[in-house]
Design an enzyme around this catalytic site. Sequence first.
Site, PDB file in Angstrom:
ATOM      1  N   VAL A  21       4.967   2.149  -2.625  1.00  0.00           N
ATOM      2  CA  VAL A  21       4.849   2.255  -1.166  1.00  0.00           C
ATOM      3  C   VAL A  21       5.502   1.057  -0.475  1.00  0.00           C
ATOM      4  CG1 VAL A  21       3.249   2.529   0.781  1.00  0.00           C
ATOM      5  CG2 VAL A  21       2.708   3.569  -1.435  1.00  0.00           C
ATOM      6  N   LYS A 103      -6.530   4.403  -0.184  1.00  0.00           N
ATOM      7  CA  LYS A 103      -7.570   5.400   0.154  1.00  0.00           C
ATOM      8  C   LYS A 103      -8.907   5.111  -0.511  1.00  0.00           C
ATOM      9  CE  LYS A 103      -4.659   6.906  -3.093  1.00  0.00           C
ATOM     10  NZ  LYS A 103      -3.326   7.365  -3.348  1.00  0.00           N
ATOM     11  N   VAL A 130      -4.147   9.121   3.626  1.00  0.00           N
ATOM     12  CA  VAL A 130      -4.532  10.539   3.521  1.00  0.00           C
ATOM     13  C   VAL A 130      -3.307  11.426   3.713  1.00  0.00           C
ATOM     14  CG1 VAL A 130      -5.998  12.379   4.444  1.00  0.00           C
ATOM     15  CG2 VAL A 130      -6.849  10.028   4.373  1.00  0.00           C
ATOM     16  N   GLY A 132      -0.226  11.193   2.728  1.00  0.00           N
ATOM     17  CA  GLY A 132       1.075  10.544   2.910  1.00  0.00           C
ATOM     18  C   GLY A 132       1.667  10.739   4.289  1.00  0.00           C
ATOM     19  N   GLY A 185       6.321   9.146 -10.093  1.00  0.00           N
ATOM     20  CA  GLY A 185       5.690   8.165  -9.208  1.00  0.00           C
ATOM     21  C   GLY A 185       4.651   8.738  -8.267  1.00  0.00           C
ATOM     22  N   LYS A 203      -9.903  10.895   0.129  1.00  0.00           N
ATOM     23  CA  LYS A 203      -9.219  11.339   1.354  1.00  0.00           C
ATOM     24  C   LYS A 203     -10.146  12.198   2.213  1.00  0.00           C
ATOM     25  CE  LYS A 203      -4.834  10.941  -1.101  1.00  0.00           C
ATOM     26  NZ  LYS A 203      -3.918  11.597  -2.048  1.00  0.00           N
ATOM     27  N   GLY A 301       4.701   9.404  -2.857  1.00  0.00           N
ATOM     28  CA  GLY A 301       6.081   8.927  -3.009  1.00  0.00           C
ATOM     29  C   GLY A 301       6.372   7.801  -2.035  1.00  0.00           C
TER      30      GLY A 301
END
Length: 423
Positions: A21, A103, A130, A132, A185, A203, A301
């Site tokens: 990230v 999260k 939550v 992405g 990933g 989430k 991702g």
Amino acid sequence: MSKPSPTNAPTRVGLIGFGCVGQGLYDILQRHPEAGFTVARIAVKNPTKLRPLPAERFEFHADDLLNDPTLDLLVEVIDDADEAFRLVSQALRQGRRVVTANKAMVARHLPELIALQRAFGGVLLYEAAVCGSIPVIRTIDSYFAQEPLVQVSGIFNGSSNYVLTRMREDHSDYAEALAEAQAQGFAETDPTLDMAAFDPRSKAVILAAHACGLLLDPDDVLNLGIENVSAADIRYAAERGQKLKVVASLQPLPGGGATVYVTPQLVDADSPLYAVEREFNGVVVEAEFAGQHFWRGRGAGGHPTGSAVLADLVALRHGFRYAYAKLPLEAPQAAEAPDLELEVYLRSAPAELRRALGLTDVSEQLSAPGFTYDYAVGYVRLGQLHRYRDALRAGGTFVARTGRVRPVVAQPAPQLETALAAS
Ligand code: HSE
């Protein structure tokens, strides 16, 4: 993209963590300097790890970033939930503005994180935590601040959805599909978090605060995953024109509170979730007046999650903070949600566990000596599924909801001990 501050000086960001990230966000900000953010300092844990930027870009004491008043905004994107909580809570105690994607940390500590913001005036945003890139938290928090929600449901985990898609489309083996999700990933460092639905449970807990005004302890929310799924289960769904998906369900209750759980579900072709495949996430929101909304997007991702972090950075620069409009300032938690009966497909449940669960109104059943595939479809209390979650996981049982739910009508639930004694 939004313009930088009136002085035209870029907003200085302190980035803590440079994994998937962190790198996604960094790349986005490099590609779009006109957004007006500069990553001024980057703190990471491991000094010896090879990274795609020159070594002098990195430092190793995240606390130094917290104590740097020249940093306008902080971004925390590390893996370790305990360390993330230590850093974020410390930053909020200093009244700082912070973005996190963690999260598990937010779900576990939301009451304290809200209290710290209220006490010290800092701000924490966590859209990336939550689904992405799907802007679900901010939409529910702001757009649906006042409108009551009837239901929120969805596919909140890309890795398990990827595995289920590969198993169905390509007859992939479970382990092989999981290895692919990890290689791409999407998966957590500990894949149990994805496959046993701990990740989508976090989430759901976060969304419950915004959608239902409820601060839940994650351990109080049932999570069943796909660790025990088999090709026979995928086939069972396909023969009925359905697909297996791991679906989180949040149902606010009229008197306050909500029923929240995450389990595999047999999804019909007319559900918007049916077409959500591979690592994609899908969220269905049903509001009292707006009716049904559906979002589909990338939930994992580097770039999609970085996109959500960027959106939060821009929001912070504009002075945004979550309203938590459905969460009363001083209210005690809502009364416990009443138990429900869920209709489930239950495969490979030993007889004593089936009795302990109190499976009733069995509408379908297959079990024959010499066959390894045995299943039943019937009603089970949500509370019993929760109580025997670990026994189900350990025993190799696969459970999927059919989607049919009813109020409890049966006798008091049997105890496992009693059922075992009776067997
Ligand atoms: N492991 C998570 C997933 C990443 O597969 O959805 C995004 O939270």
